[in-house]
Design a protein around this motif. Structure first.
Motif, PDB file in Angstrom:
ATOM      1  N   VAL A 210      37.523  29.314  16.354  1.00 51.70           N
ATOM      2  CA  VAL A 210      36.351  30.172  16.170  1.00 51.70           C
ATOM      3  C   VAL A 210      36.718  31.593  16.563  1.00 51.70           C
ATOM      4  O   VAL A 210      37.205  31.832  17.676  1.00 51.70           O
ATOM      5  N   LEU A 211      36.512  32.531  15.650  1.00 54.11           N
ATOM      6  CA  LEU A 211      36.695  33.944  15.961  1.00 54.11           C
ATOM      7  C   LEU A 211      35.409  34.487  16.546  1.00 54.11           C
ATOM      8  O   LEU A 211      34.339  34.356  15.947  1.00 54.11           O
ATOM      9  N   VAL A 212      35.504  35.073  17.741  1.00 53.01           N
ATOM     10  CA  VAL A 212      34.328  35.538  18.467  1.00 53.01           C
ATOM     11  C   VAL A 212      34.472  37.013  18.772  1.00 53.01           C
ATOM     12  O   VAL A 212      35.548  37.471  19.205  1.00 53.01           O
ATOM     13  N   ASP A 213      33.417  37.756  18.549  1.00 54.79           N
ATOM     14  CA  ASP A 213      33.408  39.177  18.882  1.00 54.79           C
ATOM     15  C   ASP A 213      33.416  39.348  20.396  1.00 54.79           C
ATOM     16  O   ASP A 213      32.717  38.626  21.118  1.00 54.79           O
ATOM     17  N   GLY A 214      34.202  40.305  20.888  1.00 62.45           N
ATOM     18  CA  GLY A 214      34.310  40.506  22.334  1.00 62.45           C
ATOM     19  C   GLY A 214      33.010  40.931  22.986  1.00 62.45           C
ATOM     20  O   GLY A 214      32.822  40.726  24.186  1.00 62.45           O
ATOM     21  N   SER A 215      32.085  41.502  22.203  1.00 64.73           N
ATOM     22  CA  SER A 215      30.805  41.939  22.766  1.00 64.73           C
ATOM     23  C   SER A 215      29.765  40.832  22.800  1.00 64.73           C
ATOM     24  O   SER A 215      28.629  41.046  23.245  1.00 64.73           O
ATOM     25  N   ALA A 216      30.116  39.625  22.332  1.00 66.16           N
ATOM     26  CA  ALA A 216      29.170  38.507  22.281  1.00 66.16           C
ATOM     27  C   ALA A 216      28.689  38.148  23.683  1.00 66.16           C
ATOM     28  O   ALA A 216      29.477  38.075  24.628  1.00 66.16           O
ATOM     29  N   ASN A 217      27.397  37.920  23.805  1.00 65.71           N
ATOM     30  CA  ASN A 217      26.812  37.506  25.078  1.00 65.71           C
ATOM     31  C   ASN A 217      27.206  36.065  25.389  1.00 65.71           C
ATOM     32  O   ASN A 217      27.093  35.180  24.531  1.00 65.71           O
TER      33      ASN A 217
ATOM     34  N   PRO B 153      30.394  38.314  34.626  1.00 63.27           N
ATOM     35  CA  PRO B 153      30.351  39.086  33.383  1.00 63.27           C
ATOM     36  C   PRO B 153      29.401  38.467  32.360  1.00 63.27           C
ATOM     37  O   PRO B 153      29.263  37.238  32.280  1.00 63.27           O
ATOM     38  N   LYS B 154      28.794  39.346  31.557  1.00 60.98           N
ATOM     39  CA  LYS B 154      27.814  38.881  30.580  1.00 60.98           C
ATOM     40  C   LYS B 154      28.391  38.739  29.186  1.00 60.98           C
ATOM     41  O   LYS B 154      27.800  38.088  28.333  1.00 60.98           O
ATOM     42  N   THR B 155      29.546  39.353  28.941  1.00 68.01           N
ATOM     43  CA  THR B 155      30.150  39.308  27.608  1.00 68.01           C
ATOM     44  C   THR B 155      31.523  38.665  27.666  1.00 68.01           C
ATOM     45  O   THR B 155      32.127  38.522  28.733  1.00 68.01           O
TER      46      THR B 155
ATOM     47  N   LYS C 101      15.268  31.488  36.236  1.00 65.43           N
ATOM     48  CA  LYS C 101      16.623  31.778  36.711  1.00 65.43           C
ATOM     49  C   LYS C 101      17.412  32.693  35.773  1.00 65.43           C
ATOM     50  O   LYS C 101      18.580  32.970  36.016  1.00 65.43           O
ATOM     51  N   VAL C 102      16.759  33.151  34.699  1.00 71.12           N
ATOM     52  CA  VAL C 102      17.383  34.099  33.774  1.00 71.12           C
ATOM     53  C   VAL C 102      16.767  35.472  34.017  1.00 71.12           C
ATOM     54  O   VAL C 102      15.549  35.595  34.164  1.00 71.12           O
ATOM     55  N   THR C 103      17.594  36.493  34.084  1.00 70.26           N
ATOM     56  CA  THR C 103      17.114  37.842  34.378  1.00 70.26           C
ATOM     57  C   THR C 103      17.146  38.719  33.128  1.00 70.26           C
ATOM     58  O   THR C 103      17.727  38.356  32.103  1.00 70.26           O
ATOM     59  N   ALA C 104      16.544  39.904  33.255  1.00 72.41           N
ATOM     60  CA  ALA C 104      16.535  40.852  32.144  1.00 72.41           C
ATOM     61  C   ALA C 104      17.954  41.243  31.745  1.00 72.41           C
ATOM     62  O   ALA C 104      18.246  41.451  30.559  1.00 72.41           O
ATOM     63  N   GLU C 105      18.851  41.319  32.721  1.00 71.43           N
ATOM     64  CA  GLU C 105      20.240  41.683  32.434  1.00 71.43           C
ATOM     65  C   GLU C 105      20.914  40.659  31.531  1.00 71.43           C
ATOM     66  O   GLU C 105      21.793  40.993  30.736  1.00 71.43           O
ATOM     67  N   ASP C 106      20.498  39.384  31.651  1.00 70.56           N
ATOM     68  CA  ASP C 106      21.134  38.319  30.881  1.00 70.56           C
ATOM     69  C   ASP C 106      20.818  38.397  29.396  1.00 70.56           C
ATOM     70  O   ASP C 106      21.610  37.936  28.565  1.00 70.56           O
ATOM     71  N   ILE C 107      19.659  38.921  29.031  1.00 69.97           N
ATOM     72  CA  ILE C 107      19.253  38.888  27.623  1.00 69.97           C
ATOM     73  C   ILE C 107      19.138  40.272  27.001  1.00 69.97           C
ATOM     74  O   ILE C 107      18.853  40.389  25.815  1.00 69.97           O
ATOM     75  N   MET C 108      19.343  41.328  27.785  1.00 70.97           N
ATOM     76  CA  MET C 108      19.116  42.679  27.265  1.00 70.97           C
ATOM     77  C   MET C 108      20.134  43.043  26.182  1.00 70.97           C
ATOM     78  O   MET C 108      21.250  42.514  26.128  1.00 70.97           O
TER      79      MET C 108
ATOM     80  N   ASN D 188      34.243  39.975  26.462  1.00 66.21           N
ATOM     81  CA  ASN D 188      35.161  41.029  26.888  1.00 66.21           C
ATOM     82  C   ASN D 188      35.211  41.117  28.412  1.00 66.21           C
ATOM     83  O   ASN D 188      36.293  41.176  29.014  1.00 66.21           O
ATOM     84  N   GLY D 189      34.045  41.131  29.049  1.00 65.38           N
ATOM     85  CA  GLY D 189      34.005  41.205  30.511  1.00 65.38           C
ATOM     86  C   GLY D 189      34.630  39.997  31.177  1.00 65.38           C
ATOM     87  O   GLY D 189      35.314  40.120  32.201  1.00 65.38           O
ATOM     88  N   LEU D 190      34.427  38.819  30.592  1.00 67.70           N
ATOM     89  CA  LEU D 190      35.003  37.594  31.157  1.00 67.70           C
ATOM     90  C   LEU D 190      36.522  37.630  31.107  1.00 67.70           C
ATOM     91  O   LEU D 190      37.201  37.251  32.069  1.00 67.70           O
ATOM     92  N   ILE D 191      37.077  38.118  29.997  1.00 71.86           N
ATOM     93  CA  ILE D 191      38.536  38.187  29.857  1.00 71.86           C
ATOM     94  C   ILE D 191      39.123  39.239  30.787  1.00 71.86           C
ATOM     95  O   ILE D 191      40.159  39.020  31.433  1.00 71.86           O
ATOM     96  N   LEU D 192      38.470  40.400  30.882  1.00 73.59           N
ATOM     97  CA  LEU D 192      38.963  41.446  31.780  1.00 73.59           C
ATOM     98  C   LEU D 192      38.933  40.974  33.230  1.00 73.59           C
ATOM     99  O   LEU D 192      39.835  41.284  34.014  1.00 73.59           O
TER     100      LEU D 192
END
Length: 433
Positions: A348-355, A372-374, A201-208, A376-380
């Motif tokens: 916890v300080l988290v980088d916006g690009s974190a998966n 969204p995978k990151t 159930k995990v795709t290449a997009e999820d871990i790339m 940043n994407g989740l917040i946007l």
């Protein structure tokens, strides 16, 4: 019966109750025994397991046999109890015998033996198979007739006694079995087994590795610059491209570059000849499929493309293996990834690009992975616009503060897991379940 003493009748009644307890415990033990452990014991040539397995091949016949025996002894016990009651109390003894026998059978021939059999099914079913197998042969005509009538009734409802559920587990059931194994399987091994189950159930997009983070070299750069990038590269395989990653040339192995250097043939032309063909994979490819494709193509790295053929990221065999065994590290001490910084106040300080998936696994959080995978994407997606810094919100129950914005992207956020509050829809779903 008039010639039989009352004491003898009591002895016969006790024996019949014991027989009733035997049939009751046998039924529960046979039906509750672990079928997977039973199959294992059969392969180990365990005698009792082989007998029980043979009986369970046709559960309708086994149940028919046990119920025939159980009903015969219970009816006989009822008749004897009635005679004893009439001898001791006259006509009122019938009611007394009925009530007393019901209580005795319920306690000593039903609840107690069935509870014991449910707790120790192997200890009950293996010895009882010594008796049930010969009984099945002796009473087979009667069992066959009884099963004939019951199967005929089942056939009216289009049910076949041979068409029950197969002894197979779904992925979720197998996951539960792994978690319920407890100390039998170490926690690390449980995580690995569950990781294998999740590959589907995990795709290449999820871990790339996202396109913006791919370490690549522009072959049109100055040759000295290319040499410097190769020397300082932390990867054994480096992507070469012309002007843009969309015009990818191929992967070059640092080992091949060293060979050219050793032969004093290290030039741009020879480096291009050493380039290896690129393996492309769609972003929707499940990881178990991608693993098979890597294996068959003898590949260890590939570029992930979307439905339009545009390069979206990079995936490696190591990324897939990390989904199973966890992150590879050179230290035995538990460490956090570079995208996560723990603060003294518990935030916890988290980088916006974190998966998001990696973040959930590392911190044991519950951010949604559908969409969204990151971070940043989740917040946007939540704000539906580019928010300013120092804005706070609650996502998936976690209070989040946007600490820094860079180039219209969320650079850093502060997550406060100590103030986590389960979302309303999650509580309603749990209550509904």
């Amino acid at each position: 019966m008039d010639d039989i003493s009352t004491g003898t009748l009591f002895i016969l009644l006790a024996i019949l109750i014991l027989f009733s307890a035997y049939f009751s415990s046998s039924e529960t033990g046979m039906m509750t025994i672990n079928r997977y452990r039973l199959k294992h014991l059969v392969k180990e040539d365990h005698g009792g397991a082989k007998r029980v397995h043979k009986l369970l091949l046709r559960p309708d016949r086994l149940i028919g046999l046990i119920l025939i025996g159980n009903n015969l002894v219970n009816i006989a016990a009822s008749a004897i109890a009635t005679i004893i009651g009439m001898r001791l109390f006259g006509d009122v003894g019938i009611a007394i015998a009925t009530f007393a026998l019901t209580l005795v059978i319920l306690v000593f021939a039903e609840v107690t033996p069935k509870t014991l059999a449910a707790l120790y099914p192997e200890k009950i079913s293996f010895p009882s198979s010594f008796i049930l197998l010969p009984m099945l042969k002796i009473l087979y005509p009667l069992v066959y007739i009884v099963n004939g009538f019951t199967n005929l009734i089942l056939a009216l409802f289009r049910i076949s006694p041979k068409s029950g559920d197969e002894d197979s587990l779904s992925r979720e059931e197998l996951r539960t079995v792994v978690h319920e194994a407890g100390a039998m399987i170490p926690k690390q091994h449980q995580d690995m087994l569950v990781g294998i189950l999740d590959l589907e159930k995990v795709t290449a997009e999820d871990i790339m590795i996202p396109r913006s983070e791919i370490v690549a070299i522009d072959i049109n750069d100055d040759w000295k610059s290319i040499q410097k990038q190769l020397v300082h590269s932390q990867h054994t395989r480096v992507l070469l491209y012309r002007d843009s990653i969309d015009d990818a040339v191929g992967f070059v192995h640092v080992r091949d570059a060293l060979k050219l250097l050793a032969k004093d043939q290290f030039s741009k032309a020879n480096l291009l000849r050493a380039v290896r063909e690129i393996y492309f994979t769609p972003e929707t490819t499940p990881l178990h499929t991608l693993l098979y494709k890597f294996q068959s193509a003898k590949e260890r790295i590939g570029l992930v493309v979307d439905e339009y053929g545009d390069i979206q990221g990079l995936v490696t065999l190591e990324d897939i293996l990390e989904e199973i065994v966890g992150d590879f590290t050179t230290t035995i001490l538990p460490t956090h990834s570079k995208e996560v910084n723990l603060e003294a106040d518990g935030s916890v300080l988290v980088d916006g690009s974190a998966n998001i998936r990696d973040l959930n696994k590392e911190m044991d959080w519950n951010f949604p992975t559908e969409g969204p995978k990151t971070v940043n994407g989740l917040i946007l997606e939540h704000f539906e616009e580019i928010p300013p810094a120092n804005v706070a919100c609650r996502l998936a129950g976690y209070p989040i503060e946007i600490v820094e914005m860079t180039d219209n992207m969320v650079k850093t956020v502060r997550v406060m897991p100590m103030l986590y509050k389960e979302p309303e829809h999650s509580r309603s779903e749990s209550a509904g379940n």
